[in-house]
Design a protein around this motif. Structure first.
Motif, short mmCIF file in Angstrom:
data_model
loop_
_atom_site.label_atom_id
_atom_site.label_comp_id
_atom_site.label_asym_id
_atom_site.label_seq_id
_atom_site.Cartn_x
_atom_site.Cartn_y
_atom_site.Cartn_z
N LYS A 112 0.84 -1.20 0.00
CA LYS A 112 0.00 0.00 0.00
C LYS A 112 0.87 1.26 0.00
O LYS A 112 0.62 2.20 -0.76
CB LYS A 112 -0.92 -0.01 1.23
N LEU A 113 1.90 1.26 0.83
CA LEU A 113 2.83 2.39 0.89
C LEU A 113 3.52 2.60 -0.45
O LEU A 113 3.69 3.74 -0.92
CB LEU A 113 3.87 2.15 1.99
N ASN A 114 3.89 1.51 -1.11
CA ASN A 114 4.53 1.58 -2.42
C ASN A 114 3.61 2.24 -3.45
O ASN A 114 4.06 3.07 -4.25
CB ASN A 114 4.90 0.16 -2.88
N ARG A 115 2.33 1.89 -3.41
CA ARG A 115 1.38 2.49 -4.36
C ARG A 115 1.21 3.99 -4.11
O ARG A 115 1.15 4.79 -5.05
CB ARG A 115 0.03 1.77 -4.28
N VAL A 116 1.14 4.36 -2.85
CA VAL A 116 0.99 5.78 -2.50
C VAL A 116 2.23 6.57 -2.95
O VAL A 116 2.11 7.64 -3.56
CB VAL A 116 0.76 5.95 -0.99
N LEU A 117 3.42 6.04 -2.66
CA LEU A 117 4.65 6.73 -3.04
C LEU A 117 4.77 6.84 -4.56
O LEU A 117 5.16 7.89 -5.09
CB LEU A 117 5.86 6.01 -2.46
N ALA A 118 4.44 5.76 -5.27
CA ALA A 118 4.54 5.78 -6.73
C ALA A 118 3.65 6.86 -7.33
O ALA A 118 4.06 7.58 -8.26
CB ALA A 118 4.17 4.41 -7.30
N LYS A 119 2.46 6.99 -6.81
CA LYS A 119 1.54 8.02 -7.30
C LYS A 119 2.13 9.41 -7.07
O LYS A 119 2.04 10.30 -7.93
CB LYS A 119 0.18 7.89 -6.62
N MET A 120 2.77 9.61 -5.92
CA MET A 120 3.39 10.90 -5.62
C MET A 120 4.57 11.20 -6.54
O MET A 120 4.82 12.35 -6.89
CB MET A 120 3.86 10.92 -4.16
N MET A 121 5.32 10.15 -6.95
CA MET A 121 6.54 10.34 -7.71
C MET A 121 6.29 10.49 -9.21
O MET A 121 7.23 10.81 -9.96
CB MET A 121 7.50 9.17 -7.47
N GLU A 122 5.08 10.27 -9.66
CA GLU A 122 4.78 10.33 -11.09
C GLU A 122 5.21 11.65 -11.71
O GLU A 122 5.76 11.70 -12.82
CB GLU A 122 3.28 10.09 -11.30
N GLU A 123 5.00 12.77 -11.01
CA GLU A 123 5.30 14.08 -11.59
C GLU A 123 6.74 14.53 -11.36
O GLU A 123 7.16 15.56 -11.89
CB GLU A 123 4.34 15.12 -11.02
N HIS A 124 7.51 13.77 -10.61
CA HIS A 124 8.89 14.15 -10.31
C HIS A 124 9.83 13.39 -11.26
O HIS A 124 10.38 12.34 -10.91
CB HIS A 124 9.21 13.89 -8.85
N LEU A 125 10.03 13.94 -12.43
CA LEU A 125 10.69 13.22 -13.52
C LEU A 125 12.18 13.04 -13.31
O LEU A 125 12.81 12.23 -14.01
CB LEU A 125 10.43 13.96 -14.84
N ASP A 126 12.77 13.76 -12.37
CA ASP A 126 14.22 13.64 -12.15
C ASP A 126 14.59 12.36 -11.41
O ASP A 126 15.78 12.02 -11.32
CB ASP A 126 14.74 14.83 -11.35
N TYR A 127 13.60 11.66 -10.89
CA TYR A 127 13.89 10.46 -10.09
C TYR A 127 13.73 9.20 -10.93
O TYR A 127 12.69 8.97 -11.56
CB TYR A 127 12.94 10.39 -8.88
N LYS A 128 14.77 8.37 -10.90
CA LYS A 128 14.77 7.07 -11.56
C LYS A 128 14.44 6.00 -10.53
O LYS A 128 15.05 5.94 -9.46
CB LYS A 128 16.14 6.80 -12.18
N VAL A 129 13.46 5.14 -10.84
CA VAL A 129 13.05 4.12 -9.88
C VAL A 129 13.75 2.80 -10.16
O VAL A 129 13.96 2.41 -11.32
CB VAL A 129 11.50 3.94 -9.90
N SER A 130 14.16 2.11 -9.12
CA SER A 130 14.78 0.80 -9.22
C SER A 130 14.39 -0.02 -7.99
O SER A 130 13.80 0.50 -7.04
CB SER A 130 16.30 0.90 -9.32
N MET A 131 14.75 -1.30 -8.02
CA MET A 131 14.35 -2.18 -6.92
C MET A 131 15.41 -3.25 -6.69
O MET A 131 16.12 -3.65 -7.62
CB MET A 131 13.01 -2.84 -7.25
N GLU A 132 15.49 -3.72 -5.45
CA GLU A 132 16.32 -4.87 -5.12
C GLU A 132 15.53 -5.81 -4.23
O GLU A 132 14.78 -5.37 -3.36
CB GLU A 132 17.61 -4.46 -4.40
#
Length: 240
Positions: A112-132
């Motif tokens: 749930k937290l991941n979905r909320v954060l992803a929605k917030m980050m949609e407009e912040h184009l300078d951030y590249k998302v990755s995962m481990e």
């Protein structure tokens, strides 16, 4: 409640133990060495089946349970290309099928937290998302089902991430969400989502300390699903 265990590996054993501690009866423990026992099982004495086997066996196990009108709770990963087929079978048979890539309550709050954060980050184009993701060496699939769930939720909300790739297979870094899959012992499961820019990083992380959280969640869902119908998920169980 009478519970049938489909897949009696490490998770199946812990689930059985926790179910018995909560007062339930294990009416069968099926793995690759005794699958023929399903032909002699009295289905009327099974309230719920819990399926934690291997990717190659999951579809067969789930189909058997659904066709025999046994509600089934599944945590096996690595077979999800066949999930629509199982969902159709569930609906056509009036059955109950519950799937989660992870049954830990903490992990599902993390989802749930991941979905909320992803929605917030949609407009912040300078951030590249990755995962481990980090798991024990006996885990067969990579990336983990939990990592795939996290990635798909990000892709649904962050338009610049078009797909996920194992980090060893990334060919289009601009539109890929790379996932690093590490296998080391002991490691019940760690998942890290990172948004990186030249200025700073934002990171959310979940670390499991044992398999007990996964097992307890599966038993709690089994208690909940007994009299329900349809294709269900942790969002239904947790009322998200």
């Amino acid at each position: 409640m009478n519970i049938l265990i489909l897949g009696y590996g490490k998770m199946g054993k812990i689930i059985s133990q926790m179910a018995e501690e909560r007062g339930h009866t294990i009416v069968g423990k099926i793995d690759e060495s005794n699958t023929e026992e399903l032909n002699h099982l009295d289905n009327s004495k099974v309230d719920v089946a819990i399926e934690f086997s291997q990717p190659a066996a999951a579809v067969s196990n789930l189909s058997w349970a659904i066709k025999n009108q046994i509600p089934v709770v599944c945590g096996t990963t690595g077979w999800l290309d066949k999930k629509p087929e199982i969902e159709r079978l569930t609906l056509s048979n009036g059955g109950a099928f519950f799937y989660a890539s992870n049954y830990s309550i903490g992990v599902n709050i993390f989802f749930k937290l991941n979905r909320v954060l992803a929605k917030m980050m949609e407009e912040h184009l300078d951030y590249k998302v990755s995962m481990e993701e980090i798991h024990h060496t006996e885990k067969l699939d990579a990336p983990s089902g939990t990592a795939i769930t996290l990635a798909e939720d990000i892709i649904d909300r962050v338009g610049r991430a078009k797909r996920w790739d194992l980090d060893t297979e990334v060919t289009d870094s601009e539109h890929s969400l790379p996932i690093k899959a590490t296998r080391q012992d002991p490691a019940p499961g760690t998942h890290i989502v990172t948004y990186s820019s030249e200025i700073d990083d934002i990171e959310i992380k979940h670390t499991a300390h044992s398999r007990k959280g996964f097992a307890l969640g599966a038993v709690l869902v089994s208690e909940w699903i007994k009299d329900k119908k349809g294709v269900l998920s942790m969002d239904d169980f947790l009322s998200f």
